[in-house]
Design a protein around this motif. Structure first.
Motif, PDB file in Angstrom:
ATOM      1  N   GLU A 115       0.944  -1.233   0.000  1.00  0.00           N
ATOM      2  CA  GLU A 115      -0.013   0.025   0.082  1.00  0.00           C
ATOM      3  C   GLU A 115       0.696   1.267  -0.024  1.00  0.00           C
ATOM      4  N   VAL A 116       1.883   1.268   0.973  1.00  0.00           N
ATOM      5  CA  VAL A 116       2.732   2.525   0.919  1.00  0.00           C
ATOM      6  C   VAL A 116       3.372   2.621  -0.146  1.00  0.00           C
ATOM      7  N   VAL A 117       4.067   1.660  -0.771  1.00  0.00           N
ATOM      8  CA  VAL A 117       4.870   1.731  -2.100  1.00  0.00           C
ATOM      9  C   VAL A 117       4.034   2.405  -3.194  1.00  0.00           C
ATOM     10  N   LEU A 118       2.801   1.849  -3.202  1.00  0.00           N
ATOM     11  CA  LEU A 118       1.836   2.468  -4.323  1.00  0.00           C
ATOM     12  C   LEU A 118       1.529   3.763  -4.072  1.00  0.00           C
ATOM     13  N   GLY A 119       1.139   3.989  -2.862  1.00  0.00           N
ATOM     14  CA  GLY A 119       0.769   5.459  -2.405  1.00  0.00           C
ATOM     15  C   GLY A 119       1.843   6.454  -2.805  1.00  0.00           C
ATOM     16  N   VAL A 120       3.080   6.064  -2.349  1.00  0.00           N
ATOM     17  CA  VAL A 120       4.243   7.145  -2.952  1.00  0.00           C
ATOM     18  C   VAL A 120       4.452   7.210  -4.437  1.00  0.00           C
ATOM     19  N   LYS A 121       4.267   6.039  -5.083  1.00  0.00           N
ATOM     20  CA  LYS A 121       4.456   6.058  -6.589  1.00  0.00           C
ATOM     21  C   LYS A 121       3.529   6.853  -7.333  1.00  0.00           C
TER      22      LYS A 121
END
Length: 461
Positions: A115-121
């Motif tokens: 979730e966090v990786v996609l949120g930043v990307k």
């Protein structure tokens, strides 16, 4: 109306049974496989880059530091459920429920990381120049599912309205019983404090939570340690109970009604899932504002969140309940009072009750601050920055309404609306897991392998 509420309760009860557990646990296992069990293989590196660098600054693009983003997300996950939810899981599932809580937390690390990786990307800058992101952005940009993204944002916006009322009500009731303060007074006080923080946006929220959360968690953990020191001889037996009854039934004793293995699994998994919010899609909204040079680097903080919330705070609560013996003495219907009973047995009723009431006050207050921000971001995504400011005042009004127990019929929809946001988010995580796999491998190559290569050169020099 009563029949309608019963229907809603039965539907949500079924959804939050095996269907939701299978979705979140199954999704977490799939994501763990996709990222090569990154959360286990590189756990020492994750701790070094998070806990070991809490006070380090990052000059990368973003609105808040990585730690501020993390404490903002932790503010919504560490709450009343850590104090009252764990004892309920033990009361209904026995000590073995804690083993399954640990298991789902370790699997959930992959979901939170993803979730966090996609949120930043997929984050973007809004009209005010602030970084904003979350499931609504990666669902729309990553998958092209604009209607699904709007569906997620709409239901989360409504869910937070109901959640704000419930949190405010639980807080006002706790304060009234402990200090005899009228609910409306508590509601007004919370409204003022929440308004002061949220009016400053994510930067003020991050600045407050980075100081507030460590102190808040520290007070609770010190209280728990006091109980554990007093019952130190019972700690080995507590761990034995957890591991033994994760796989074997436990018979009734005292106020404890007994529990089978199925109940241990059911309540342990449910507590682990509900506690750290892995898969719910809320954490990436806070993490999207972080100053970070690589999406996977911020993803490490998502794993760190699960460690602190479930493996540390919830475990300490469980040990307090088990070592003190209150889980056998307090009847199931009063399970939420077990931590107060345990602490009171060591420091006295008045002090024990006051400490837990204060912890609950700050836990709930921090939760409301952050979820109001989350709600604003959904309103901003759907209708623009101006409407988001309108919703802020709606949420602030909901604090007063909830404190005095108004509009309780809306509360019945809380778990149902929560399910409505988890479903599209988890599906999106599964579809976008290939991108997360690539970003994870890129991070390993650029940071972990490079770091190991530099160390080898230093050793041979």
């Amino acid at each position: 109306m009563e029949k309608f509420e019963q229907v809603i309760a039965s539907i949500t009860g079924w959804i939050w049974g095996m269907p939701m557990i299978l979705l979140l646990l199954g999704g977490g296992i799939f994501l763990s496989i996709r990222i090569g069990f990154f959360q286990f293989r590189y756990f020492p590196h994750i701790i070094k880059e998070t806990f070991g660098k809490i006070f380090s600054k990052d000059e990368a693009p973003g609105s808040v530091t990585p730690f501020q983003a993390t404490t903002s997300a932790l503010a919504s996950t560490i709450g009343a459920a850590n104090i009252v939810g764990v004892p309920v899981a033990i009361a209904l599932g026995g000590p073995g429920a804690i083993f399954w809580m640990w298991l789902v937390a370790m699997i959930g690390m992959a979901s939170k990381y993803t979730e966090v990786v996609l949120g930043v990307k997929y984050r973007t800058k809004n009209e005010a120049g602030e970084w904003t992101g979350g499931p609504m952005h990666y669902i729309e940009k990553g998958l092209g599912w604009k209607p699904v993204a709007s569906f997620f944002a709409f239901f989360l916006m409504l869910e937070i309205l109901a959640s704000t009322m419930v949190q405010s009500n639980s807080l006002s009731q706790t304060v009234e019983s402990a200090f005899n303060i009228p609910p409306v007074v508590t509601g007004i006080a919370v409204l003022v404090l929440v308004a002061l923080v949220t009016l400053g946006g994510i930067q003020r929220i991050g600045s407050v939570t980075e100081k507030f959360i460590p102190i808040m968690v520290g007070i609770y953990l010190v209280s728990a340690i006091i109980v554990l020191v007093a019952n130190a001889s019972e700690i080995p037996a507590a761990f034995a109970l957890i591991f033994q009854h994760a796989f074997t039934p436990i018979s009734a004793a005292g106020g404890f009604a007994g529990a089978g293995v199925a109940a241990a699994i059911r309540w342990g998994l449910a507590r682990g899932i509900y506690s750290n919010e892995a898969g719910m899609g809320t954490a990436p909204i806070a993490h999207a504002a972080a100053m970070t040079e690589h999406p996977a680097k911020q993803g490490l903080w998502g794993i760190f969140e699960v460690v602190i919330d479930t493996l540390v705070v919830c475990t300490m609560t469980a040990l307090v309940v088990l070592t003190s013996g209150v889980w056998q003495d307090v009847p199931t219907e009063k399970a939420s009072t077990m931590v107060v009973e345990a602490l009171s047995s060591v420091v006295g009723d008045s002090i024990g009750g006051a400490i837990i009431s204060i912890c609950l006050f700050f836990f709930v207050l921090s939760t409301v601050v952050v979820i109001v921000f989350y709600g604003e971001k959904q309103a901003e995504y759907l209708f623009g920055l101006r409407f988001a400011k309108v919703m802020r005042f709606v949420y602030l009004a909901a604090i007063i309404v909830g404190a005095i127990g108004g509009l309780q019929f809306i509360w019945q929809f809380l778990d149902l609306m929560l399910a409505m946001i988890i479903l599209p988010n988890v599906i999106a995580l599964l579809f976008l897991s290939g991108e997360v796999k690539e970003l994870t491998q890129d991070y390993i190559n650029k940071y972990i392998k490079k770091d190991k290569g530099n160390k080898k050169q230093q050793n041979t020099a």
